[in-house]
Motif scaffolding. Structure first.
Motif, PDB file in Angstrom:
ATOM      1  N   PRO A 184       2.370   7.500   1.862  1.00  0.00           N
ATOM      2  CA  PRO A 184       3.493   7.488   1.451  1.00  0.00           C
ATOM      3  C   PRO A 184       4.515   7.568   2.702  1.00  0.00           C
ATOM      4  CG  PRO A 184       2.154   8.616   0.345  1.00  0.00           C
ATOM      5  CD  PRO A 184       1.208   8.082   1.460  1.00  0.00           C
ATOM      6  N   PRO A 185       5.989   7.701   2.503  1.00  0.00           N
ATOM      7  CA  PRO A 185       7.193   7.676   3.397  1.00  0.00           C
ATOM      8  C   PRO A 185       7.788   9.347   3.143  1.00  0.00           C
ATOM      9  CG  PRO A 185       8.287   6.767   1.335  1.00  0.00           C
ATOM     10  CD  PRO A 185       5.965   6.515   1.286  1.00  0.00           C
ATOM     11  N   ASN A 212       1.693   3.882   8.208  1.00  0.00           N
ATOM     12  CA  ASN A 212       1.297   3.013   7.261  1.00  0.00           C
ATOM     13  C   ASN A 212       1.214   2.913   6.222  1.00  0.00           C
ATOM     14  OD1 ASN A 212       4.218   2.083   7.651  1.00  0.00           O
ATOM     15  ND2 ASN A 212       3.495   0.422   9.666  1.00  0.00           N
ATOM     16  N   ARG A 224       9.337   8.276   7.913  1.00  0.00           N
ATOM     17  CA  ARG A 224       8.055   9.173   8.794  1.00  0.00           C
ATOM     18  C   ARG A 224       8.374   9.464   9.862  1.00  0.00           C
ATOM     19  NH1 ARG A 224       7.388   3.924   5.978  1.00  0.00           N
ATOM     20  NH2 ARG A 224       5.284   3.765   4.708  1.00  0.00           N
ATOM     21  N   PRO A 278       1.038  -1.401   0.279  1.00  0.00           N
ATOM     22  CA  PRO A 278      -0.083   0.029   0.265  1.00  0.00           C
ATOM     23  C   PRO A 278       0.868   1.499   0.077  1.00  0.00           C
ATOM     24  CG  PRO A 278      -0.576  -1.486   1.973  1.00  0.00           C
ATOM     25  CD  PRO A 278       0.114  -2.249   1.149  1.00  0.00           C
ATOM     26  N   SER A 279       1.802   1.018   0.925  1.00  0.00           N
ATOM     27  CA  SER A 279       2.786   2.895   1.024  1.00  0.00           C
ATOM     28  C   SER A 279       3.412   2.666  -1.091  1.00  0.00           C
ATOM     29  CB  SER A 279       3.707   2.064   1.903  1.00  0.00           C
ATOM     30  OG  SER A 279       4.808   1.340   2.493  1.00  0.00           O
ATOM     31  N   LYS A 280       3.813   1.973  -0.861  1.00  0.00           N
ATOM     32  CA  LYS A 280       5.173   1.724  -2.427  1.00  0.00           C
ATOM     33  C   LYS A 280       5.991   2.946  -1.863  1.00  0.00           C
ATOM     34  CE  LYS A 280       0.795   1.482  -5.804  1.00  0.00           C
ATOM     35  NZ  LYS A 280       0.430   2.255  -6.913  1.00  0.00           N
ATOM     36  N   ASP A 281       7.022   2.255  -1.126  1.00  0.00           N
ATOM     37  CA  ASP A 281       8.375   2.998  -0.727  1.00  0.00           C
ATOM     38  C   ASP A 281       8.548   3.689  -2.195  1.00  0.00           C
ATOM     39  OD1 ASP A 281       8.159   1.823   2.341  1.00  0.00           O
ATOM     40  OD2 ASP A 281       7.489   3.207   1.319  1.00  0.00           O
ATOM     41  N   CYS A 282       9.118   1.898  -3.267  1.00  0.00           N
ATOM     42  CA  CYS A 282       9.880   2.391  -4.317  1.00  0.00           C
ATOM     43  C   CYS A 282       9.742   3.152  -4.984  1.00  0.00           C
ATOM     44  CB  CYS A 282      10.207   1.065  -4.745  1.00  0.00           C
ATOM     45  SG  CYS A 282       8.115   0.058  -5.524  1.00  0.00           S
ATOM     46  N   HIS A 298       8.590   5.985  -4.159  1.00  0.00           N
ATOM     47  CA  HIS A 298       8.487   7.699  -3.748  1.00  0.00           C
ATOM     48  C   HIS A 298       9.586   7.617  -3.290  1.00  0.00           C
ATOM     49  CE1 HIS A 298       3.839   6.653  -3.109  1.00  0.00           C
ATOM     50  NE2 HIS A 298       4.555   7.629  -3.249  1.00  0.00           N
ATOM     51  N   THR A 299      10.329   6.490  -4.220  1.00  0.00           N
ATOM     52  CA  THR A 299      12.235   6.525  -3.906  1.00  0.00           C
ATOM     53  C   THR A 299      12.211   8.295  -4.427  1.00  0.00           C
ATOM     54  OG1 THR A 299      12.327   3.829  -2.936  1.00  0.00           O
ATOM     55  CG2 THR A 299      14.647   5.686  -3.498  1.00  0.00           C
ATOM     56  N   PRO A 300      13.664   8.833  -4.325  1.00  0.00           N
ATOM     57  CA  PRO A 300      14.246   9.930  -4.865  1.00  0.00           C
ATOM     58  C   PRO A 300      14.884   9.343  -6.620  1.00  0.00           C
ATOM     59  CG  PRO A 300      15.134  10.332  -3.509  1.00  0.00           C
ATOM     60  CD  PRO A 300      13.896   9.004  -2.886  1.00  0.00           C
ATOM     61  N   ILE A 334      11.472  10.494   1.494  1.00  0.00           N
ATOM     62  CA  ILE A 334      12.255   9.349   1.483  1.00  0.00           C
ATOM     63  C   ILE A 334      12.274   7.872   1.921  1.00  0.00           C
ATOM     64  CG2 ILE A 334      14.785   9.695   0.541  1.00  0.00           C
ATOM     65  CD1 ILE A 334      15.683  10.764   3.302  1.00  0.00           C
ATOM     66  N   PRO A 335      11.991   6.566   1.313  1.00  0.00           N
ATOM     67  CA  PRO A 335      11.699   5.180   1.594  1.00  0.00           C
ATOM     68  C   PRO A 335      12.364   5.355   3.902  1.00  0.00           C
ATOM     69  CG  PRO A 335      12.591   4.726  -0.002  1.00  0.00           C
ATOM     70  CD  PRO A 335      12.461   6.365   0.270  1.00  0.00           C
TER      71      PRO A 335
END
Lengths: 158, 178
Positions: free
Chosen positions: B32-33, B29, B40, A120-124, A126-128, B36-37
């Motif tokens: 979105p972060p 959670n 939070r 759900p958060s899709k960290d990848c 949102h990575t720069p 950067i991942p």
């Protein structure tokens, strides 16, 4: 921990003399990290490589304006070229149920993940973006890594 | 009333703070972060810090473990536990030690330091497990975000200590400053 008494009630204090030492320590640590990263992470920004579960599935060189797909039935890669931009869909399994969408710009020499169905958060996503040969994009649930080439640290294992 | 280490009042407040920490961790959670991942604000740490300050380190540890273990399961991101657990435990240890021993340091500074340590350790664990040291390039930025987030959490704890009666947090005595 510092506390104060107000109107007969003891409460926490927002500031104390010892805070100065803590803040100086933190500032020194952050400055050291910037110097460390600027010294260690030098790259010639040659291109990017994509790994799925430790296996290399894709690589490209910005200057050559060319790319290579390493045929792999377990991790299919689908590409679409639009001028200076190359759009990739990297699948994390052979049945193509999990994927990451990657955009590589040969003119600007950047790479980023535009979408994924990992969490759900899709960290990848949102990575720069990887730029100037610095950075890394890692999708932990799909075990996909997008790394810059040229200037890789000796400690990197994949 | 006898001041038992785990009095009924302390157990109840520990349970309430753990539930609040778990709910806020799960909700956080879903977003979105920050930039950067892994970055939070860590609103759930407000309740962990309150638990340590008013009910003691053991209750704070229970709140922290509840937040991380159950929160990872509920949010559907169990792999995140690999990174949250070591960083959470180490930063908690630093904060609990400073709260108990450092007489001239405020809760805001302690929380700021805890935030920095938490994200830096998380970054290092991330690099170790994935074998990608390139991720260390984000360390300075994570440290800054962690510091600002920690300051925010510490300031929220300070405001809550002023407005909410301490008996709500199960404090048998005044906030620990010994």
């Amino acid at each position: 921990m510092k506390t104060t008494v107000e109107n007969g009630k003891e409460t926490l204090s927002p500031f104390a003399v010892g805070d100065v030492i803590v803040y100086i320590l933190i500032a020194t640590l952050i400055a050291s990290l910037f110097v460390f990263c600027a010294t260690i992470f030098k790259s010639e920004n040659e291109g990017v490589e994509i790994f799925a579960s430790g296996e290399k599935v894709f690589s490209c060189r910005f200057d050559d304006d060319d790319f290579t797909i390493y045929e792999n039935e377990r991790f299919p890669v689908v590409t679409e070229r639009r001028g200076d931009v190359l759009l990739l869909t990297v699948y994390a399994d052979s049945s193509k149920t999990s994927h990451n969408d990657v955009e590589i710009n040969f003119k600007e020499k950047t790479a980023r993940v535009t979408d994924a169905d990992c969490s759900p958060s899709k960290d990848c996503a949102h990575t720069p973006e990887i730029r100037n040969g610095k950075g890394a994009i890692i999708c932990v649930p799909h075990k996909i890594k997008i790394l810059p080439t040229g200037g890789k640290l000796p400690l990197t294992t994949g | 009333m006898n001041d038992h280490f785990f009095s009924t009042k302390k157990i109840v407040s520990c349970a309430v703070l753990s539930a609040l920490a778990l709910v806020s961790f799960t909700i956080e959670n879903l977003f979105p972060p920050l930039f950067i991942p892994g970055a939070r604000i860590g609103v759930s740490n407000v309740f962990v810090l309150l638990s340590v300050v008013y009910a003691g380190a053991p209750c704070g540890l229970i709140t922290l473990l509840t937040k991380i273990l159950l929160g990872s399961v509920f949010s559907g991101n169990v792999s995140a536990m690999l990174y949250s657990l070591p960083s959470g435990l180490l930063s908690f240890s630093i904060e609990a030690l400073l709260i108990k021993r450092a007489k001239n340091v405020s809760v805001v500074a302690i929380s700021g330091l805890g935030g920095v340590c938490s994200l830096l350790i998380q970054n290092c664990v991330y690099c170790l497990i994935l074998g990608a040291t390139e991720y260390l390039v984000y360390a300075p930025y994570l440290a800054i975000v962690g510091f600002l987030a920690g300051l925010t959490v510490g300031f929220i704890v300070f405001l809550l200590s002023k407005t909410v009666p301490e008996k709500f947090f199960g404090a048998e005595k005044r906030p620990r400053d010994e």
